[in-house]
Design an enzyme around this catalytic site. Structure first.
Site, PDB file in Angstrom:
ATOM      1  CD  GLU A   1     -18.680 -11.664  -8.659  1.00 31.80           C
ATOM      2  OE1 GLU A   1     -18.025 -10.612  -8.660  1.00 31.80           O
ATOM      3  OE2 GLU A   1     -18.187 -12.771  -8.384  1.00 31.80           O
TER       4      GLU A   1
ATOM      5  CE  LYS B   1     -36.412 -16.702 -22.181  1.00 33.91           C
ATOM      6  NZ  LYS B   1     -37.080 -17.776 -22.940  1.00 33.91           N
TER       7      LYS B   1
ATOM      8  N   GLY C   1     -20.513  -6.900 -16.474  1.00 36.99           N
ATOM      9  CA  GLY C   1     -21.032  -8.092 -15.809  1.00 36.99           C
ATOM     10  C   GLY C   1     -22.260  -7.776 -14.976  1.00 36.99           C
TER      11      GLY C   1
ATOM     12  N   GLY D   1     -16.672 -12.817 -16.779  1.00 36.66           N
ATOM     13  CA  GLY D   1     -16.732 -13.863 -17.802  1.00 36.66           C
ATOM     14  C   GLY D   1     -17.477 -13.487 -19.058  1.00 36.66           C
TER      15      GLY D   1
ATOM     16  CG  PHE E   1     -22.415 -19.812  -6.409  1.00 36.64           C
ATOM     17  CD1 PHE E   1     -23.149 -19.042  -7.295  1.00 36.64           C
ATOM     18  CD2 PHE E   1     -22.886 -21.066  -6.080  1.00 36.64           C
ATOM     19  CE1 PHE E   1     -24.338 -19.515  -7.839  1.00 36.64           C
ATOM     20  CE2 PHE E   1     -24.073 -21.549  -6.611  1.00 36.64           C
ATOM     21  CZ  PHE E   1     -24.813 -20.773  -7.487  1.00 36.64           C
TER      22      PHE E   1
ATOM     23  CG  LEU F   1     -23.512  -9.688 -23.744  1.00 40.34           C
ATOM     24  CD1 LEU F   1     -22.320 -10.566 -23.397  1.00 40.34           C
ATOM     25  CD2 LEU F   1     -23.221  -8.859 -24.987  1.00 40.34           C
ATOM     26  CG  ASN F   2     -29.881 -14.327 -23.532  1.00 42.92           C
ATOM     27  OD1 ASN F   2     -30.992 -13.994 -23.096  1.00 42.92           O
ATOM     28  ND2 ASN F   2     -29.679 -15.489 -24.123  1.00 42.92           N
TER      29      ASN F   2
ATOM     30  CD  GLN G   1     -25.415 -15.223 -13.923  1.00 45.16           C
ATOM     31  OE1 GLN G   1     -24.406 -14.694 -13.484  1.00 45.16           O
ATOM     32  NE2 GLN G   1     -25.707 -16.463 -13.670  1.00 45.16           N
TER      33      GLN G   1
END
Lengths: 729, 211
Positions: free
Chosen positions: A689, A617, A686, A508, A239, A614-615, A622
């Site tokens: 966050e 699940k 992303g 990331g 984090f 992208l995924n 997240q």
């Protein structure tokens, strides 16, 4: 590979593997305890010793004397290292305070010694025998007390004439909000195992940014970066707390050098919260002026925070430059010098506390205008950078997030009059907030190998801090090479691998997979060449390479030996020409006990627009995780500052409360269908966050809707509600 | 699965993996026959039964069960998150009941049946709760996960055995499984990544399968 033009069609668009809700490939290791975290490497041949830190018990001043005699003769002690023994140390370029203090002390629980012993129990006992006397200096620990001396600065960002426009606005809001210091409180403490082989140092650790660590360890120890290897394949949460080199790495390295043996050290939990970094507290003044039609004409956001000398402010005002329209604008940070432990990035630094304030202000302003809070936000949507209208957003679906969420959550049934919905002893309320976080991209490299079994191995120093990096990287390589995911092997978190984006700032997933994409493009070309295909026509599918009638197994390309290629994705000017951001709408229902003011969260929904997912699940995880942290920030998390002694008082997991199972209801997440070709070849952004940004304000707005009490000082604990509850005397 | 296989290889190249017990022979020679008045550590012999296997150790009496498992037996699946009973990452089963292994000394557990996450299942042969955590993504960083799973297994047992909790509505009636019962009973296991919603789903599925 240079990414400087909007992406067209590429093999990722097939979405055979990418975009699918694949289970984590590292799952079986994690659920069986077989994944090896930093403190868990064992070498039966190494005479491993244990380190234990000693921390300063003053916040500012000098060490007058250190008596190590009792500790040195304690059973099992192998070595003790203080600043004196360590010699001249450097400071990492990303550290504010030094990681081994003395004789100067910069903050409470700054490490001032490490005791190395044969066993953990001996090291801990001996560390308690180190006797230190101090010359204490006066420090500054109270942000509120420092605030008054801090006004506008030259770095304030001004668009138009804010003061005039605000004064002339028909409807105005001028309120101040506060957010407290917060702790990352990831479950795995910072831990490192260091071993020297001559002048070469290897550190097994828990860190988000491998290449940064190599550089800053080298700088701190004054050794060449080439002599440092950092390994961090599993990370028990970060984090932001593990973005930087912290004392565990340096103490383990120094302890190991002194002991002549490998040394491991984990920062004890009660030591960690003052020794490492935290999210700094903020005071935020927000002014909004609007016409009676609800259009914002003037908006200002000023943020005060504190840090050690040379530290950075908590940039709580940045999102206000971009989130809503308005011709006249002012944003600025004011930084106080405080002698508390170092403030630094925590998940969604800036936006997390910034939106906690701004999105209450928007709720308040909507009420003053007599507008629905969603309609008020919709009226003030902007598809361009309000400070530079020539610069559009690459893709902005905030309005869609709000609309979809409103429908799904049953927003229409909400009574805007606070304190009107009851469920027995519970006062019920619903709140909404916008979520916003910029999409950052970072240069990222990867190496890919194809072996004769037809297995593709990806190597990159990217880290997986629970984000799912192993899995989405495997998905990316599988899609690109036309293989099932079981034929992909992913190796992460080792500085002997190509330098990646690392894990931070929600950059990331998109950046690291784009790096893997680039390497796979190169591997496809190499394979095609090797097999005599024209790489432009070659189709990679089902473990084969095909063109026209011809088909050859992928493994065939490596029949004479492994193929190894490497590439790095670099990002060009698209982020300058287009504002790239991610958006969300957060909905929360709370119930507040009419007698005790206990707040319970009953329902949560987040609708996110963040490019290609992208995924679904791992991305959903997240977001629910971030929503959970948002509940913590809204209702319980606060590092309590002792403003006389200068430290965080509640420095363990009993005192610093984070949400537990009983605090969190079922959570729902909707990802809007979106691809952003401006972002990367993956067309992703992303979410890690974004999921946190705005959640706290949605909770606060729901509490207001339930009770009619507007709390502008987080966390919203029951003492701030109980005397004002409807019917309270 | 090649991914896992290669990670194992990677690890072995560098240092021997956590599962090995070979290091038992390499434990530092701190052994003293009796506590010494000069402050040397008090050592004692203890026999621990872990995952059905008996281990005879000579151990510093200050050693927690958690540190004995992790540092002496190299069963590192049980995690140290706080060392103070505040987080639950070290949860193991002792005679079938869940215990924070950082809050009990190793020497207090002579003769007990200790089950750690490694005893519940392996990557090749997963326990149903481990399978359900993977399916429902009941984890992220994985550090609290072994403790969550050990607690999860025990909680379903507690509910089945009729042991009431703070949220049990009627103490005269059998305890029934509900989301509220799971959330209340699991609240000693912190997950900072915030996988709670998914963990409840994983546990509910396993409870359903058990009938």
């Amino acid at each position: 590979m240079k990414f400087d033009k909007p992406e067209t069609t590429n093999p990722i668009d097939q979405l055979k593997v990418v975009g699918q809700p694949v289970n984590r490939v590292d799952g079986p290791l994690k659920v069986t305890g077989a994944a090896t975290y930093a403190y868990e490497w064992h070498d039966p041949h190494a005479r491993l010793a244990y380190g234990y830190p000693v921390g300063s018990t003053i916040a500012k001043g000098r060490i007058a004397s250190m008596d190590l005699s009792r500790a040195r003769t304690a059973p099992g002690v192998v070595a003790i290292v203080t600043a004196k023994e360590a010699g001249q140390l450097g400071k990492g370029s990303r550290n504010t305070a030094t990681l081994l203090g003395g004789p100067e002390v910069e903050h409470y629980h700054q490490a001032i010694a490490v005791v190395v012993a044969e066993t953990f129990e001996q090291a801990r006992a001996a560390a308690a025998l180190v006797h230190v006397t101090y010359e204490e200096a006066e420090g500054r620990f109270d942000l509120t007390a420092e605030k008054d001396g801090l006004g506008p600065t030259e770095s304030d960002v001004k668009v138009g004439e804010f003061e005039t426009a605000f004064a002339e606005a028909a409807v105005r809001l001028d309120e101040t909000y506060t957010t407290p210091d917060q702790s990352h409180a990831m479950m795995e403490p910072h831990a490192s195992l260091a071993a020297w082989d001559g002048d070469k140092l290897t550190i097994w650790t828990s860190n988000q940014m491998i290449a940064w660590s190599v550089g800053d360890v080298a700088k701190t120890l004054k050794i060449p970066p080439a002599n440092v290897r950092v390994i961090s394949p599993y990370i028990g949460g970060g984090f932001g707390s593990k973005l930087f080199v912290r004392s565990d790495m340096i103490l383990a390295a120094l302890g190991s050098r002194a002991a002549g043996r490998p040394v491991k050290i984990a920062l004890p939990r009660p030591f960690l919260m003052n020794n490492t970094t935290h999210r700094p507290a903020t005071i935020q003044r927000i002014r909004i002026g609007a016409g009676r039609d609800g259009r914002i004409t003037a908006i200002a956001h000023e943020g005060w925070s504190g840090n050690l000398p040379d530290g950075d402010p908590e940039n709580a005002v940045d999102q206000t430059k971009l989130l809503y329209a308005g011709a006249h604008r002012l944003t600025g940070n004011r930084l106080a010098t405080l002698d508390l432990p170092e403030g630094n990035a925590m998940r969604a630094p800036g936006e997390a506390p910034g939106l906690m304030a701004l999105e209450i202000a928007m709720d308040e302003m909507a009420e003053r205008l007599g507008l629905d809070p969603i309609e008020f936000r919709v009226i003030n949507d902007t598809q361009v950078d309000p400070g530079n209208p020539a610069r559009p957003f690459s893709h902005r679906q905030l309005v869609e997030c709000l609309r979809v969420g409103a429908g799904r959550f049953g927003w229409a049934a909400r009574d805007a009059r606070p304190g009107t919905a009851r469920d027995g002893r519970w006062l019920k309320g619903i709140g909404v907030a916008a979520g916003f976080r910029n999409n950052l991209t970072m240069k990222s490299g990867a190496r890919v190998r194809l072996d004769r079994r037809g297995v593709v191995t990806v190597e990159t120093d990217m880290t997986d801090i629970g984000t799912g990096s192993y899995t989405i990287i495997a998905q990316t390589a599988a899609e690109m090479m036309g293989l099932p995911i079981e034929r992909i092997s992913v190796r992460l978190g080792d500085s002997s691998f190509p330098v990646s984006a690392g894990s931070g700032g929600q950059w990331g997933a998109n950046s690291a997979t784009a790096g893997v994409y680039a390497a796979c493009v190169k591997l496809r070309e190499t394979v095609a060449q090797r097999l005599g295909f024209n790489s432009k026509d070659a189709v990679f599918a089902d473990g084969e390479v095909r063109s026209g009638d011809r088909r050859v197994s992928l493994a065939q390309a490596a029949s004479d030996g492994e193929l190894v290629v490497e590439d790095t994705i670099e990002f060009g000017n698209l982020k300058k020409t287009h504002q790239q951001s991610t958006f969300a709408a957060h909905f929360v229902e709370v119930a507040v006990d009419a007698a005790t003011a206990e707040t319970r969260v009953r329902r949560m929904l987040s609708v996110c627009a963040a490019g290609r997912i992208l995924n679904p699940k791992t991305a959903r995880s997240q977001v629910i995780g971030a929503m959970t942290m948002g509940v913590g920030g809204a209702l319980m998390e606060e590092l309590a500052v002792d403003t006389r002694r200068g430290f965080f008082v509640n420095h363990d997991l009993a005192g610093y409360e984070v949400p537990v199972h009983a605090d969190i209801p079922h959570q729902e997440v909707i990802f809007l269908d979106e691809v952003d070709p401006m972002s990367s070849p993956m067309k992703a952004k992303g979410v890690g966050e974004l999921g946190l940004c705005g959640v706290g304000a949605a909770v606060a707005n729901a509490v207001y809707n339930a009770t009619g009490i507007r709390v502008r000082s987080y966390p919203i604990t029951l003492d701030k509600l109980i005397t004002q509850l409807p019917g309270a005397s | 699965m090649p991914i896992l296989h290669d990670l194992e290889l990677n690890r072995r190249d560098l240092m021997v993996g956590g599962g090995t017990l070979a290091a038992l022979t390499a434990v530092p020679a701190v052994v003293q026959a009796q506590p010494s008045p000069a402050g040397a550590p008090a050592l004692t012999k203890v026999s621990l039964t872990v995952n059905g296997q008996s281990h005879d150790l000579e151990i510093d009496i200050r050693t927690t069960l958690l540190d004995a498992l992790r540092e002496r037996l190299h069963l590192t699946g049980s995690k140290k998150g706080c060392d103070h009973g505040q987080c639950g990452a070290c949860t193991v089963l002792i005679d079938g009941r869940r215990v924070n292994s950082c809050l009990t000394l190793a020497i207090m557990n002579e003769g007990m049946e200790i089950t750690t996450i490694e005893g519940l299942g392996t990557p090749e042969n997963l326990h149903p709760m481990q399978e359900a955590f993977i399916k429902h993504d009941g984890y992220q960083c994985g550090y609290c996960t072994p403790g969550q799973i050990c607690s999860g297994v025990a909680v379903l047992g507690e509910i089945k055995a009729g042991i009431p909790s703070h949220v049990t509505p009627d103490l005269t009636q059998p305890v029934t499984l509900s989301d509220a019962e799971i959330r209340e009973r699991m609240s000693g296991n912190i997950c900072r990544c915030g996988a709670y919603s998914n963990i409840v789903e994983a546990m509910t599925e396993v409870a359903g399968r058990q009938g």
